[in-house]
Design a protein around this motif. Structure first.
Motif, mmCIF file in Angstrom:
data_model
loop_
_atom_site.group_PDB
_atom_site.id
_atom_site.type_symbol
_atom_site.label_atom_id
_atom_site.label_comp_id
_atom_site.label_asym_id
_atom_site.label_seq_id
_atom_site.Cartn_x
_atom_site.Cartn_y
_atom_site.Cartn_z
ATOM 1 N N SER A 169 61.849 42.262 84.173
ATOM 2 C CA SER A 169 61.109 41.306 83.354
ATOM 3 C C SER A 169 61.684 41.317 81.949
ATOM 4 N N ALA A 170 61.362 40.284 81.179
ATOM 5 C CA ALA A 170 61.849 40.203 79.804
ATOM 6 C C ALA A 170 61.260 41.351 78.988
ATOM 7 N N TYR A 171 62.084 41.972 78.127
ATOM 8 C CA TYR A 171 61.549 43.050 77.292
ATOM 9 C C TYR A 171 60.920 42.519 76.025
ATOM 10 N N ALA A 172 61.084 41.232 75.755
ATOM 11 C CA ALA A 172 60.389 40.608 74.628
ATOM 12 C C ALA A 172 60.160 39.145 74.950
ATOM 13 N N THR A 173 58.961 38.653 74.685
ATOM 14 C CA THR A 173 58.604 37.250 74.913
ATOM 15 C C THR A 173 57.801 36.753 73.726
ATOM 16 N N PHE A 174 58.205 35.577 73.222
ATOM 17 C CA PHE A 174 57.506 34.960 72.100
ATOM 18 C C PHE A 174 57.151 33.539 72.490
ATOM 19 N N THR A 175 55.857 33.257 72.542
ATOM 20 C CA THR A 175 55.378 31.960 72.984
ATOM 21 C C THR A 175 55.245 31.003 71.806
ATOM 22 N N ARG A 176 54.824 29.803 72.114
ATOM 23 C CA ARG A 176 54.670 28.784 71.077
ATOM 24 C C ARG A 176 53.680 29.220 70.001
ATOM 25 N N SER A 177 52.654 29.932 70.410
ATOM 26 C CA SER A 177 51.663 30.392 69.430
ATOM 27 C C SER A 177 52.269 31.397 68.459
ATOM 28 N N ASN A 178 53.289 32.151 68.902
ATOM 29 C CA ASN A 178 53.958 33.096 68.005
ATOM 30 C C ASN A 178 54.760 32.392 66.916
ATOM 31 N N LEU A 179 55.077 31.111 67.145
ATOM 32 C CA LEU A 179 55.837 30.353 66.145
ATOM 33 C C LEU A 179 54.967 29.969 64.953
ATOM 34 N N ALA A 180 53.656 29.967 65.158
ATOM 35 C CA ALA A 180 52.747 29.534 64.093
ATOM 36 C C ALA A 180 52.577 30.666 63.084
ATOM 37 N N VAL A 181 53.657 30.984 62.384
ATOM 38 C CA VAL A 181 53.644 32.109 61.449
ATOM 39 C C VAL A 181 52.944 31.747 60.144
ATOM 40 N N SER A 182 52.724 30.468 59.894
ATOM 41 C CA SER A 182 52.015 30.031 58.692
ATOM 42 C C SER A 182 50.595 29.629 59.077
ATOM 43 N N GLN A 183 49.645 29.864 58.190
ATOM 44 C CA GLN A 183 48.257 29.501 58.476
ATOM 45 C C GLN A 183 48.079 27.997 58.649
ATOM 46 N N ASN A 184 48.999 27.242 58.140
ATOM 47 C CA ASN A 184 48.881 25.787 58.222
ATOM 48 C C ASN A 184 49.549 25.207 59.460
ATOM 49 N N ASP A 185 50.171 26.079 60.292
ATOM 50 C CA ASP A 185 50.877 25.590 61.469
ATOM 51 C C ASP A 185 49.952 25.505 62.671
ATOM 52 N N ASP A 186 49.977 24.376 63.336
ATOM 53 C CA ASP A 186 49.303 24.204 64.614
ATOM 54 C C ASP A 186 50.317 24.531 65.702
ATOM 55 N N PRO A 187 50.029 25.457 66.616
ATOM 56 C CA PRO A 187 51.004 25.789 67.661
ATOM 57 C C PRO A 187 51.535 24.575 68.414
ATOM 58 N N ASP A 188 50.681 23.570 68.616
ATOM 59 C CA ASP A 188 51.115 22.378 69.357
ATOM 60 C C ASP A 188 52.166 21.568 68.607
ATOM 61 N N GLY A 206 60.935 24.886 64.232
ATOM 62 C CA GLY A 206 60.373 23.888 63.332
ATOM 63 C C GLY A 206 58.965 23.522 63.716
ATOM 64 N N SER A 207 58.353 22.741 62.871
ATOM 65 C CA SER A 207 57.041 22.163 63.177
ATOM 66 C C SER A 207 56.973 20.780 62.548
ATOM 67 N N SER A 208 56.379 19.872 63.284
ATOM 68 C CA SER A 208 56.265 18.490 62.838
ATOM 69 C C SER A 208 54.812 18.216 62.487
ATOM 70 N N THR A 209 54.536 17.988 61.205
ATOM 71 C CA THR A 209 53.170 17.788 60.743
ATOM 72 C C THR A 209 53.062 16.504 59.934
ATOM 73 N N ALA A 210 51.837 16.132 59.591
ATOM 74 C CA ALA A 210 51.616 14.935 58.781
ATOM 75 C C ALA A 210 52.219 15.081 57.394
ATOM 76 N N LYS A 211 52.392 16.331 56.951
ATOM 77 C CA LYS A 211 52.940 16.576 55.619
ATOM 78 C C LYS A 211 54.473 16.580 55.599
ATOM 79 N N GLY A 212 55.099 16.634 56.782
ATOM 80 C CA GLY A 212 56.555 16.620 56.811
ATOM 81 C C GLY A 212 57.115 17.443 57.950
ATOM 82 N N GLU A 213 58.427 17.544 57.944
ATOM 83 C CA GLU A 213 59.143 18.269 58.995
ATOM 84 C C GLU A 213 59.569 19.636 58.468
ATOM 85 N N ASN A 214 58.907 20.665 58.944
ATOM 86 C CA ASN A 214 59.206 22.025 58.503
ATOM 87 C C ASN A 214 60.288 22.647 59.381
ATOM 88 N N LEU A 215 61.076 23.524 58.774
ATOM 89 C CA LEU A 215 62.148 24.196 59.493
ATOM 90 C C LEU A 215 62.308 25.582 58.886
#
Length: 401
Positions: free
Chosen positions: A272-291, A312-321
């Motif tokens: 099995s993978a020794y490390a897995t990071f899901t979409r929710s793990n990408l939401a490192v900022s409080q303003n990020d929605d995992p979706d 990255g994340s695509s939000t109403a405020k802009g395109e974060n990277l």
């Protein structure tokens, strides 16, 4: 590879541990990647799907494949300078790569089952074609391809077609009437994957070792010196997802990203993978929605101090990277990327100049550079969780081609 191995040792991926304030203090502070160059390639709302480049210096070249089937080549120095636009492709491009040994040869693979080599010194003239020209005449649509480190072998992964998914092989050195539609296909494998072969990656130094990934969830590793597909298949890993991209971490470990925006790190002997990071793990900022978050590519390079994930994340405020490092079994932002204007589809790094090139859905090429020196993370060990379980059973296979 040795530099990458050393940088991986500084990663700390350990299940069941939480970072402390002291750990955080040891990690270098975030820095920014500032916009160095920007070029709008297309004004017709074409996406840029793929980007590749050469490691030549001081100037290097990049190739950008567009959704209108064209490919634009740029020279990058103090500015972006367009060299040529290739328009010979008539169907969607599924991959683009420069020759590992020449900055003047560009390969493009298309969905119609064909790979072409263009000579940029001759105004982009097609100098070689590689396709499945077996007697049945049935086209096997390509979904991926790669070139080995010696620039001698091409592998092409097909969509699931006619009940099978193929990995086809061509010898680049074979020049017996390439342009006369004669059969230059070496052979192929068709029993290791059950669905589209979405990604292929030759080992960076071992010319006969190939890794493949598929929407069937499997990542396979092959030793191409073996006489049959069954013997060549040395490792099969089940991601339990749909593999989008993969690459080499070390001689015996792989990274992969899935179509569900998950990053997995694998030891080739692991169950099995020794490390897995899901979409929710990408939401490192409080303003990020995992979706709203998405993965671009994992870069197993030492260019920015240690390997990182571009997300990255695509939000109403802009395109974060941002660039994310792995620390204490979580993802932490190491570089914010400012002024990004688009959803990014692909990225590439020029390692000598530490330039990050991104392309995306607004048809823009961006070149990013660090604004300050990246502090080295504290030394820590990449712990691989290797199961003692048996590897996946494999049925005997008949000899391919």
């Amino acid at each position: 590879m040795s530099k990458i191995v050393e940088s991986l040792k500084r990663l700390n991926v350990e299940n069941g541990t939480r970072s402390t304030e002291q750990d955080n203090e040891k990690v270098g502070g975030k820095s920014e990647l500032a916009l160095s160059m920007e070029e709008a390639v297309s004004q017709d709302e074409n996406y840029i799907l793929f980007v590749c480049g050469t490691q030549s210096e001081p100037e290097f070249r990049i190739g950008a494949a567009l959704s209108d089937h064209s490919c634009v080549i740029y020279s990058v120095g103090e500015s972006l300078s367009q060299m040529i636009t290739l328009k010979h492709n008539q169907t969607p491009i599924v991959g683009v790569k420069f020759s590992p040994t020449s900055r003047n040869i560009l390969y493009t693979a298309t969905n119609d089952g064909q790979i072409t080599a263009c000579d940029l010194r001759a105004k982009g003239k097609v100098v070689a074609e590689f396709k499945d020209s077996t007697e049945d005449g049935k086209t096997k649509p390509l979904a991926s391809f790669d070139i080995n480190c010696e620039d001698r072998l091409i592998a092409g992964g097909t969509e699931h077609t006619g009940g099978d998914a193929f990995i086809l092989f061509w010898d680049i050195r074979y020049n017996g009437s390439k342009m006369e539609n004669k059969n230059n296909l070496l052979g192929g494998y068709w029993e290791s994957h059950m669905d589209d072969v979405t990604c292929l990656s030759f080992h960076p130094t071992k010319q006969d070792v190939l890794a493949s990934g598929s929407t069937d969830g499997l990542m396979n590793m092959f030793d191409l010196t073996q006489a049959s597909e069954d013997l060549a298949l040395t490792c099969s890993l089940n991601t339990e997802s749909s593999v989008d991209r993969l690459g080499w971490l070390t001689d015996d470990s792989l990274w992969c990203t899935t179509h569900t925006h998950t990053l997995q790190l694998w030891n080739c002997e692991g169950a099995s993978a020794y490390a897995t990071f899901t979409r929710s793990n990408l939401a490192v900022s409080q303003n990020d929605d995992p979706d709203s978050c998405y993965l671009v590519r994992f870069h197993a390079t030492n260019a920015f101090g240690q390997p990182f994930l571009l997300a990255g994340s695509s939000t109403a405020k802009g395109e974060n990277l941002r660039c994310l490092n792995i620390k204490k079994n979580r993802l932490e932002t190491c570089h914010e990327i400012v002024e990004n204007k688009q959803i990014v589809r692909d990225s590439w790094i020029h390692e000598k100049s530490n330039c990050l090139v991104t392309v995306g859905e607004r048809g823009i090429i961006n070149v990013w550079r660090q604004t300050e020196a990246t502090q080295q993370n504290s030394p820590s060990k990449l712990l691989t969780k290797i199961s003692n379980g048996k590897s996946r059973d494999r049925h005997h296979r008949t000899k391919p081609y």
